[in-house]
Design a protein around this motif. Structure first.
Motif, short mmCIF file in Angstrom:
data_model
loop_
_atom_site.label_atom_id
_atom_site.label_comp_id
_atom_site.label_asym_id
_atom_site.label_seq_id
_atom_site.Cartn_x
_atom_site.Cartn_y
_atom_site.Cartn_z
N TYR A 9 0.84 -1.20 0.00
CA TYR A 9 0.00 0.00 0.00
C TYR A 9 0.87 1.25 0.00
N THR A 10 1.93 1.24 0.81
CA THR A 10 2.84 2.38 0.87
C THR A 10 3.50 2.61 -0.48
N LEU A 11 3.93 1.54 -1.13
CA LEU A 11 4.56 1.66 -2.45
C LEU A 11 3.60 2.26 -3.47
N ILE A 12 2.38 1.77 -3.49
CA ILE A 12 1.38 2.28 -4.44
C ILE A 12 1.08 3.75 -4.17
N ARG A 13 0.85 4.10 -2.92
CA ARG A 13 0.53 5.49 -2.59
C ARG A 13 1.71 6.42 -2.88
N TYR A 14 2.93 5.95 -2.68
CA TYR A 14 4.10 6.77 -3.00
C TYR A 14 4.18 6.99 -4.51
N LEU A 16 1.77 7.19 -6.45
CA LEU A 16 0.70 8.13 -6.78
C LEU A 16 0.97 9.53 -6.22
N ALA A 17 2.21 9.78 -5.80
CA ALA A 17 2.69 11.09 -5.33
C ALA A 17 2.06 11.53 -4.01
N LYS A 18 1.77 10.59 -3.14
CA LYS A 18 1.27 10.92 -1.81
C LYS A 18 2.46 11.11 -0.86
N THR A 19 2.32 11.98 0.09
CA THR A 19 3.38 12.21 1.06
C THR A 19 3.33 11.15 2.15
N VAL A 20 4.39 11.08 2.93
CA VAL A 20 4.47 10.12 4.03
C VAL A 20 3.34 10.36 5.02
N SER A 21 3.09 11.61 5.37
CA SER A 21 2.03 11.89 6.34
C SER A 21 0.64 11.57 5.78
N ARG A 43 10.61 5.39 6.66
CA ARG A 43 11.75 4.54 6.33
C ARG A 43 11.47 3.76 5.04
N TRP A 44 10.23 3.24 4.89
CA TRP A 44 9.88 2.52 3.67
C TRP A 44 9.95 3.43 2.44
N VAL A 45 9.45 4.66 2.57
CA VAL A 45 9.50 5.61 1.46
C VAL A 45 10.95 5.94 1.11
N SER A 46 11.78 6.08 2.11
CA SER A 46 13.20 6.32 1.88
C SER A 46 13.83 5.15 1.12
N GLU A 47 13.46 3.93 1.49
CA GLU A 47 13.97 2.75 0.80
C GLU A 47 13.47 2.70 -0.65
N ILE A 48 12.22 3.11 -0.87
CA ILE A 48 11.68 3.17 -2.24
C ILE A 48 12.50 4.15 -3.06
N TYR A 49 12.76 5.31 -2.49
CA TYR A 49 13.51 6.36 -3.17
C TYR A 49 14.93 5.90 -3.50
N GLU A 50 15.56 5.17 -2.56
CA GLU A 50 16.93 4.70 -2.76
C GLU A 50 17.01 3.47 -3.66
N SER A 52 16.15 0.36 -2.61
CA SER A 52 16.43 -0.85 -1.82
C SER A 52 15.17 -1.43 -1.17
N PHE A 53 14.01 -0.98 -1.58
CA PHE A 53 12.74 -1.41 -0.98
C PHE A 53 12.36 -2.80 -1.47
N ARG A 54 11.88 -3.65 -0.55
CA ARG A 54 11.34 -4.96 -0.89
C ARG A 54 9.97 -5.10 -0.25
N LEU A 55 9.07 -5.79 -0.94
CA LEU A 55 7.74 -5.99 -0.37
C LEU A 55 7.77 -7.01 0.77
N GLU A 56 8.69 -7.98 0.70
CA GLU A 56 8.76 -8.98 1.76
C GLU A 56 9.52 -8.39 2.94
N LYS A 57 9.14 -8.84 4.11
CA LYS A 57 9.84 -8.41 5.32
C LYS A 57 11.20 -9.09 5.36
N ARG A 58 12.23 -8.34 5.67
CA ARG A 58 13.58 -8.90 5.76
C ARG A 58 13.74 -9.67 7.05
N THR A 59 14.57 -10.69 6.98
CA THR A 59 14.86 -11.43 8.20
C THR A 59 15.89 -10.65 9.00
#
Length: 120
Positions: A9-14, A16-21, A43-50, A52-59
């Motif tokens: 959801y965060t990835l999709i909303r980002y 679509l140009a939505k802000t973190v807040s 943090r997720w939005v920062s990872e998307i921007y960089e 390095s974002f993954r949909l799966e939770k990292r171990t």
């Protein structure tokens, strides 16, 4: 909705140009009790921007929690505590070579022994 769905959801909303807040506010309205914190979404939005974002939770790095749930460890804790009910948590841990926090969880969560006192 579990964490991977919050992440997607965060990835999709980002995208679509939505802000973190705005993303956090939408999730808080929809899921007031389970919504990730603003810091997590940022943090997720920062990872998307960089990139390095993954949909799966990292171990998590570090030792897995297999020592606590291993059946032989639970059986050894039970055997030792039945032999000597006054044995301390730390003494039990030293005798079976596992962390004292694992022994405490074995006693309280797995074997359902009551907590009588706290080691200092």
């Amino acid at each position: 909705m579990d964490v991977p769905n919050f992440r997607s959801y965060t990835l999709i909303r980002y995208k679509l140009a939505k802000t973190v807040s705005q993303i956090h506010t939408d999730l808080t309205i929809a899921f007031p009790e389970t919504c990730p914190s603003l810091w997590t979404i940022a943090r997720w939005v920062s990872e998307i921007y960089e990139g390095s974002f993954r949909l799966e939770k990292r171990t998590s790095p570090g030792r897995p929690r297999e020592t606590r749930t291993a059946e032989d460890n639970i059986a050894r804790v039970k055997e030792l505590i039945e032999r000597n009910p006054r044995m301390s948590n730390r003494k039990l841990a030293a005798d079976i070579s596992v962390p004292h926090s694992s022994v405490f969880r074995n006693l309280t969560d797995d074997l359902r022994f009551p907590v009588l006192c706290v080691d200092t």
